[in-house]
Design a protein around this motif. Structure first.
Motif, PDB file in Angstrom:
ATOM      1  N   VAL A  34      33.548   5.671 -24.429  1.00 13.78           N
ATOM      2  CA  VAL A  34      33.735   4.885 -25.648  1.00 13.78           C
ATOM      3  C   VAL A  34      34.509   3.624 -25.270  1.00 13.78           C
ATOM      4  O   VAL A  34      35.665   3.713 -24.839  1.00 13.78           O
ATOM      5  CB  VAL A  34      34.480   5.668 -26.737  1.00 13.78           C
ATOM      6  CG1 VAL A  34      34.674   4.801 -27.984  1.00 13.78           C
ATOM      7  CG2 VAL A  34      33.729   6.945 -27.091  1.00 13.78           C
ATOM      8  N   GLY A  75      35.964   2.266 -33.587  1.00 12.99           N
ATOM      9  CA  GLY A  75      35.928   3.035 -32.354  1.00 12.99           C
ATOM     10  C   GLY A  75      36.688   4.345 -32.490  1.00 12.99           C
ATOM     11  O   GLY A  75      36.275   5.381 -31.957  1.00 12.99           O
ATOM     12  N   THR A 101      32.076  -0.307 -29.129  1.00 10.97           N
ATOM     13  CA  THR A 101      32.677  -0.715 -30.406  1.00 10.97           C
ATOM     14  C   THR A 101      33.711  -1.814 -30.170  1.00 10.97           C
ATOM     15  O   THR A 101      34.725  -1.884 -30.862  1.00 10.97           O
ATOM     16  CB  THR A 101      33.336   0.485 -31.112  1.00 10.97           C
ATOM     17  OG1 THR A 101      34.376   1.012 -30.274  1.00 10.97           O
ATOM     18  CG2 THR A 101      32.331   1.567 -31.397  1.00 10.97           C
ATOM     19  N   THR A 102      33.433  -2.672 -29.208  1.00 11.00           N
ATOM     20  CA  THR A 102      34.323  -3.772 -28.872  1.00 11.00           C
ATOM     21  C   THR A 102      34.112  -4.944 -29.826  1.00 11.00           C
ATOM     22  O   THR A 102      33.287  -4.883 -30.740  1.00 11.00           O
ATOM     23  CB  THR A 102      34.022  -4.263 -27.451  1.00 11.00           C
ATOM     24  OG1 THR A 102      32.663  -4.733 -27.414  1.00 11.00           O
ATOM     25  CG2 THR A 102      34.183  -3.141 -26.434  1.00 11.00           C
ATOM     26  N   GLY A 142      36.208   0.484 -26.597  1.00 15.99           N
ATOM     27  CA  GLY A 142      36.736  -0.090 -27.829  1.00 15.99           C
ATOM     28  C   GLY A 142      37.295   1.007 -28.716  1.00 15.99           C
ATOM     29  O   GLY A 142      36.547   1.868 -29.187  1.00 15.99           O
ATOM     30  N   THR A 143      38.597   1.000 -28.935  1.00 22.24           N
ATOM     31  CA  THR A 143      39.226   2.052 -29.745  1.00 22.24           C
ATOM     32  C   THR A 143      39.981   1.458 -30.939  1.00 22.24           C
ATOM     33  O   THR A 143      41.058   1.920 -31.303  1.00 22.24           O
ATOM     34  CB  THR A 143      40.180   2.912 -28.893  1.00 22.24           C
ATOM     35  OG1 THR A 143      41.160   2.056 -28.270  1.00 22.24           O
ATOM     36  CG2 THR A 143      39.418   3.680 -27.829  1.00 22.24           C
ATOM     37  N   CYS A 152      25.545   1.023 -29.927  1.00 22.21           N
ATOM     38  CA  CYS A 152      26.328  -0.201 -30.080  1.00 22.21           C
ATOM     39  C   CYS A 152      26.444  -0.575 -31.548  1.00 22.21           C
ATOM     40  O   CYS A 152      25.449  -0.558 -32.274  1.00 22.21           O
ATOM     41  CB  CYS A 152      25.688  -1.353 -29.294  1.00 22.21           C
ATOM     42  SG  CYS A 152      26.657  -2.885 -29.307  1.00 22.21           S
ATOM     43  N   GLU A 153      27.647  -0.907 -31.965  1.00 25.46           N
ATOM     44  CA  GLU A 153      27.821  -1.451 -33.302  1.00 25.46           C
ATOM     45  C   GLU A 153      27.085  -2.785 -33.399  1.00 25.46           C
ATOM     46  O   GLU A 153      26.967  -3.520 -32.425  1.00 25.46           O
ATOM     47  CB  GLU A 153      29.303  -1.648 -33.607  1.00 25.46           C
ATOM     48  CG  GLU A 153      30.013  -0.364 -34.012  1.00 25.46           C
ATOM     49  CD  GLU A 153      29.429   0.262 -35.260  1.00 25.46           C
ATOM     50  OE1 GLU A 153      29.014  -0.483 -36.172  1.00 25.46           O
ATOM     51  OE2 GLU A 153      29.369   1.498 -35.326  1.00 25.46           O
ATOM     52  N   ASP A 169      39.994   0.384 -23.816  1.00 25.47           N
ATOM     53  CA  ASP A 169      40.176  -0.675 -24.795  1.00 25.47           C
ATOM     54  C   ASP A 169      40.868  -1.851 -24.107  1.00 25.47           C
ATOM     55  O   ASP A 169      41.522  -1.670 -23.072  1.00 25.47           O
ATOM     56  CB  ASP A 169      41.035  -0.160 -25.968  1.00 25.47           C
ATOM     57  CG  ASP A 169      41.021  -1.089 -27.168  1.00 25.47           C
ATOM     58  OD1 ASP A 169      40.128  -0.935 -28.014  1.00 25.47           O
ATOM     59  OD2 ASP A 169      41.884  -1.972 -27.240  1.00 25.47           O
ATOM     60  N   LEU A 200      37.864   7.067 -22.858  1.00 25.19           N
ATOM     61  CA  LEU A 200      38.135   5.992 -23.796  1.00 25.19           C
ATOM     62  C   LEU A 200      38.793   4.809 -23.095  1.00 25.19           C
ATOM     63  O   LEU A 200      39.663   4.998 -22.239  1.00 25.19           O
ATOM     64  CB  LEU A 200      39.067   6.479 -24.908  1.00 25.19           C
ATOM     65  CG  LEU A 200      38.733   7.815 -25.580  1.00 25.19           C
ATOM     66  CD1 LEU A 200      39.815   8.176 -26.587  1.00 25.19           C
ATOM     67  CD2 LEU A 200      37.376   7.751 -26.264  1.00 25.19           C
ATOM     68  N   HIS A 241      34.485   6.757 -34.447  1.00 20.45           N
ATOM     69  CA  HIS A 241      33.400   7.289 -33.619  1.00 20.45           C
ATOM     70  C   HIS A 241      33.928   8.275 -32.580  1.00 20.45           C
ATOM     71  O   HIS A 241      33.289   9.311 -32.311  1.00 20.45           O
ATOM     72  CB  HIS A 241      32.661   6.150 -32.932  1.00 20.45           C
ATOM     73  CG  HIS A 241      31.820   5.319 -33.865  1.00 20.45           C
ATOM     74  ND1 HIS A 241      31.427   5.757 -35.094  1.00 20.45           N
ATOM     75  CD2 HIS A 241      31.306   4.061 -33.721  1.00 20.45           C
ATOM     76  CE1 HIS A 241      30.692   4.830 -35.690  1.00 20.45           C
ATOM     77  NE2 HIS A 241      30.610   3.785 -34.882  1.00 20.45           N
TER      78      HIS A 241
END
Length: 336
Positions: A5, A12, A67-68, A7-8, A89-90, A32, A30, A15
């Protein structure tokens, strides 16, 4: 399976929580731009934090969730594709059409899966509307009205990075319009107003927008959006046919009040934002992605679907700036 993942932040984190609960997912890695944020979330979930994006690919994962910030999406999609990894991807793929097309070319060359985060496709209301259309219950559709209204404006510093109201907000309405009706948009006429806070004018954006869309069977659709809907977060779609009419998003939390004496009372607890309104849909789309990675489900929203929604948004921006109707044939769907 092991999923990375990247992007937290707010979405993020949601998800990562969903994936951590999924029985098919063995572990998460994870990362970020703020390592402490990733570390904190990993600690809370009992997962692993990585110091950077490189480690996601070096340590080995079966899939990647991106989710960046939008500016990083296209590069990360390309990197995952070259690594042979399926990606969630978002939206959007990129803030412009060339970046989107280049990223899609990488995915198509690699033959990997790219699922886009258009969560409305997993909302029960929109699913019900699609079923009503496809079953023939409504008869021939003649009019669709869609709206997305945010209760509060975003931070001023975010606006120049958002891509604008049509690309950032109404793109969801454009995607779900195609998905629910099964039709394609052939031309648009769009306009916008920046009469609200000065930050919208300073960013070259509008706080309120509207588009009239003609679909390939002659159906007419309107799509409106605003960042300044003080009553609450309001997302609806009304579909009218020759036999019946249905509405998505009309319930006891819809932030509307009737002026009729016998009308329904105002909502006691109107929706405050998209995370609350679409919480179950966000979870469902990630569960679907896990099934895509497992090979148990066909991709429910691939990159080409996202491209078509972006092309509509691009046509609307062009229409707004040039004050004229724009045909979708003016917006390319392939690299030159």
């Amino acid at each position: 399976m092991r999923i990375g993942v990247i992007g937290t932040g707010r979405i993020g984190t949601i998800h990562a929580n969903t994936l951590s609960r999924n029985r098919e997912v063995g572990s998460l890695i994870l990362t970020d731009v703020d390592p402490a944020r990733a570390q904190d979330l990993a600690h809370r979930l009992g997962e692993t934090a990585a110091p950077g994006t490189d480690e996601i690919f070096k340590w080995g994962v079966d899939a990647v969730v991106i989710t960046t910030a939008t500016s990083a999406h296209a590069d990360l999609i390309g990197r995952a594709a070259r690594s042979g990894l399926p990606v969630f991807c978002e939206k959007p793929i990129a803030l412009d059409l060339p970046g989107t097309l280049h990223a899609l070319a990488e995915v198509e060359k690699a033959g990997t899966a790219l699922q886009m985060g258009f969560q409305r496709r997993f909302d029960k209301g929109y699913v019900g509307a699609r079923e009503a259309v496809r079953s023939g219950r409504l008869g021939r559709l003649h009019t669709v009205r869609a709206l997305t209204s945010d209760q509060s404006p975003p931070p001023p510093e975010w606006l120049p990075l958002s891509g604008g109201l049509f690309r950032d907000t109404l793109i969801h309405d454009f995607d779900v319009l195609r998905w629910v009706t099964g039709r394609e948009v052939v031309d648009v006429y769009a306009t916008g107003s920046d009469a609200g806070p000065a930050m919208f004018r300073e960013a070259g954006d509008v706080d309120t927008g509207a588009a009239v869309l003609t679909l390939d069977d002659g159906m007419l659709a309107t799509a409106t959006a605003t960042r300044l809907n003080g009553a609450g977060y309001d997302v609806r779609m009304e579909l009218s046919g020759e036999r019946d009419t249905v509405v998505v998003g009309l319930d006891d939390r819809t932030p509307v009040a009737s002026t009729e004496p016998t009308g329904p009372p105002p909502a006691d607890k109107p929706w405050p934002g998209f995370l609350e309104r679409f919480g179950p849909a966000y979870e469902a789309e990630l569960c679907a992605f896990v099934d895509v990675v497992r090979g148990a489900l066909a991709n429910p929203c691939d990159g080409r679907e996202a491209l078509q929604a972006l092309r509509i948004a691009e046509a609307c921006e062009l229409s707004r700036h040039e004050r004229r109707p724009v045909a979708l044939t003016e917006i390319p769907d392939r690299l030159a």
